[in-house]
Design an enzyme around this catalytic site. Structure first.
Site, PDB file in Angstrom:
ATOM      1  N   GLU A   1       0.826  -1.210   0.000  1.00 54.97           N
ATOM      2  CA  GLU A   1       0.000   0.000   0.000  1.00 54.97           C
ATOM      3  C   GLU A   1       0.863   1.264   0.000  1.00 54.97           C
ATOM      4  OE1 GLU A   1      -3.843  -0.691   2.078  1.00 54.97           O
ATOM      5  OE2 GLU A   1      -3.441   1.244   2.989  1.00 54.97           O
TER       6      GLU A   1
ATOM      7  N   LYS B   1     -13.214   2.222  -1.627  1.00 50.47           N
ATOM      8  CA  LYS B   1     -14.096   2.592  -0.503  1.00 50.47           C
ATOM      9  C   LYS B   1     -15.266   3.420  -1.028  1.00 50.47           C
ATOM     10  CE  LYS B   1     -10.852   2.664   3.440  1.00 50.47           C
ATOM     11  NZ  LYS B   1     -10.322   3.404   4.574  1.00 50.47           N
TER      12      LYS B   1
ATOM     13  N   HIS C   1       7.271 -26.948   0.790  1.00 48.72           N
ATOM     14  CA  HIS C   1       6.579 -28.031   0.101  1.00 48.72           C
ATOM     15  C   HIS C   1       5.511 -27.492  -0.839  1.00 48.72           C
ATOM     16  CE1 HIS C   1       8.596 -31.007   2.637  1.00 48.72           C
ATOM     17  NE2 HIS C   1       8.571 -30.019   3.518  1.00 48.72           N
TER      18      HIS C   1
HETATM   19  O1  PA5 Z   1      -3.101   1.733   5.885  1.00 46.37           O
HETATM   20  C1  PA5 Z   1      -4.196   2.252   5.666  1.00 46.37           C
HETATM   21  O2  PA5 Z   1      -4.355   3.476   5.681  1.00 46.37           O
HETATM   22  C2  PA5 Z   1      -5.419   1.405   5.403  1.00 46.37           C
HETATM   23  O3  PA5 Z   1      -5.112   0.073   5.273  1.00 46.37           O
HETATM   24  C3  PA5 Z   1      -6.417   1.569   6.533  1.00 46.37           C
HETATM   25  O4  PA5 Z   1      -5.836   1.161   7.720  1.00 46.37           O
HETATM   26  C4  PA5 Z   1      -7.678   0.759   6.277  1.00 46.37           C
HETATM   27  O5  PA5 Z   1      -8.242   1.097   5.039  1.00 46.37           O
HETATM   28  C5  PA5 Z   1      -8.702   1.006   7.372  1.00 46.37           C
HETATM   29  O6  PA5 Z   1      -8.949   2.372   7.502  1.00 46.37           O
HETATM   30  P1  PA5 Z   1      -9.566   2.979   8.803  1.00 46.37           P
HETATM   31  O7  PA5 Z   1      -8.621   2.791   9.919  1.00 46.37           O
HETATM   32  O8  PA5 Z   1      -9.790   4.420   8.471  1.00 46.37           O
HETATM   33  O9  PA5 Z   1     -10.838   2.265   9.051  1.00 46.37           O
END
Ligand code: PA5
Length: 465
Positions: free
Chosen positions: A288, A431, A317
């Site tokens: 990410e 989202k 394996h």
């Molecule tokens: O790293 C990130 O920003 C995302 O993976 C968020 O943690 C994830 O989308 C969840 O978001 P939130 O904490 O706003 O619910």
């Protein structure tokens, strides 16, 4: 004191031959370290996750008090959160607690049974309700944005069940969210739920050492002060400007050079069941943070490297055949543990097993270490890039040091790639589409756009009836 060794030798041509990184390449890119360091220093104020090991004394006190209260009162502790709001805690839990924690009798656990719930698979959610007693459950709802549909819908289930049972919601609900923004914050203020803050400048995937990870960790008896100590030690190392002193910069640079050579897969392969969730946490962090369409100048770059989580010895394996003989497109990061909590012998067999008698009297500790060494030897001989991170033992300090090292390495890799490692427009797009599909007000135009989506060519769609 955290003891971790990070060995990059098998990334180099001197270690693996022609597919490794050569001295000229290192010399060429080492010149960029000063700029990387400058970039990270300039962002330090924005990157508040870097201060987490140092500035949370008061927060830790509050967390410990609340955790004590929860431990005394509840038998079940359910964490609702997803992505960065779940993966860090999963990593802490599975690395640091008894592998069968929830199955232990209460007197052998240091807290309530814990369930970290991220997905919205109705079967899994329903199954959770089969094994917890809502009256005896505390819920920690974690969402930094305060709007995430998965987490909010789970929260609604808890609220409605508690309400139906006539329970006092405030006794059962603990929220972790932004200090101002988001629906969850509004709800917290309106109803007076106890709340912990995800500080500004701490993105989800960098939040494990904030209350996001610390509150649940403390509830199940993880030493959160030791976590912060371990991270602080690693921070001291990873903020040094010189490449030869800073393993995060070395990691970032070598991975960057590898990416330039078309090595677009990063496999993390711990040889310890408890560290598989750390590999999952890393997968999110690396994917990410670095997977970006545009660079900081707005040029289309489609940067990134695909993370893969594997488990030693299990995946020897399944996947190792590919790692040995397949394309030269991946780096394998072995994570090994020198001292497990247990020493377990392989006993002599009471029945005739002539060809396996050599195992008798040896230990599983030696077996797992030998299998790792053997796999490393094989991939190295095959000329595949690999590296090894060794933890002297898995405890709070060394685990947090490992997590912090990987966070610093990811941030530095972002500087090398000249992308923004701290945003996630690709996640946001999904989202928004979900809000539209679920009929959220304000997303009508997106819903219309989605409804017009082409159905596709039926010739390329098969059914088995
Ligand atoms: O790293 C990130 O920003 C995302 O993976 C968020 O943690 C994830 O989308 C969840 O978001 P939130 O904490 O706003 O619910």
């Amino acid at each position: 004191m955290a003891k971790i060794t990070i060995d990059f030798n098998h990334m180099l041509a001197s270690g693996i031959g022609e597919h490794g990184i050569c001295e000229e390449e290192i010399a060429r890119y080492a010149g960029r370290i000063a700029k990387v360091h400058e970039g990270l220093c300039a962002k330090r104020q924005m990157n508040a996750w870097r201060e987490l090991p140092h500035n949370q004394d008061e927060i830790v006190r509050d967390i410990l008090q609340t955790a004590e209260k929860i431990r005394e009162k509840f038998e079940y502790f359910v964490v609702f959160g997803i992505g960065g709001s779940a993966l860090g805690m999963k990593a802490l839990f599975s690395a640091l607690k008894h592998p069968r924690y929830n199955e232990l009798p209460r007197e052998k656990r240091q807290g309530p049974k814990i369930y970290i719930v991220d997905n919205v698979d109705p079967d899994s959610l329903n199954a959770l309700l089969d094994v917890i007693d809502i009256r005896k459950t505390a819920f920690n709802v974690i969402t930094k944005s305060g709007n995430t549909v998965e987490t909010m819908s789970q929260f609604m289930v808890a609220l409605s069940m508690l309400e139906n049972l006539g329970e006092d919601l405030k006794e059962h609900i603990f929220l972790t969210t932004d200090k101002e923004k988001g629906i969850l914050r509004k709800i917290a203020n309106e109803y007076g739920f106890q709340t912990f803050v995800v500080p500004d400048g701490v993105g989800g995937r960098f939040s494990v050492l904030s209350p996001v990870g610390l509150l649940p960790a403390a509830v199940i008896g993880i030493d959160i002060e030791a976590l912060l100590r371990g991270a602080a030690e690693m921070h001291a190392l990873c903020q040094k400007p010189a490449l030869e002193e800073n393993p995060a910069y070395m990691y970032a640079m070598l991975y960057f050079i590898a990416m330039k050579k078309g090595v677009n897969i990063s496999v993390m392969m711990p040889y310890a069941d408890g560290l598989l969730c750390t590999a999952e946490w890393y997968a999110q962090l690396w994917a990410e943070s670095l997977g970006k369409k545009v660079d900081i100048r707005g040029n289309t770059v489609h940067a990134g490297q695909t993370p893969v989580r594997a488990l030693g010895v299990t995946d020897q394996h399944s996947q190792v055949q590919l790692y040995n003989e397949g394309p030269f497109d991946k780096i394998i990061t072995f994570v090994t543990v020198q001292n497990f909590r247990t020493n377990m012998q392989i006993p002599a067999s009471p029945i005739e097993m002539r060809d396996t008698q050599y195992l008798a009297g040896q230990s599983f500790n030696k077996l797992i270490a030998s299998e790792q060494a053997a796999t490393e030897y094989a991939v190295t001989s095959a000329g595949k890039m690999n590296m090894r991170i060794t933890l002297e033992r898995v405890d709070e300090e060394s685990l947090a040091a490992l997590l912090f090292f990987l966070e610093m390495a990811t941030a530095a890799a972002g500087e090398f790639l000249e992308i923004d490692a701290f945003d996630q427009p690709g996640v946001e797009a999904g989202k928004i589409a979900t809000f539209a599909l679920m009929g959220r007000e304000g997303y009508e135009q997106k819903a219309e756009e989605l409804s017009k989506k082409e159905k596709g060519n039926p010739d390329f769609c098969y059914e088995c009836n």
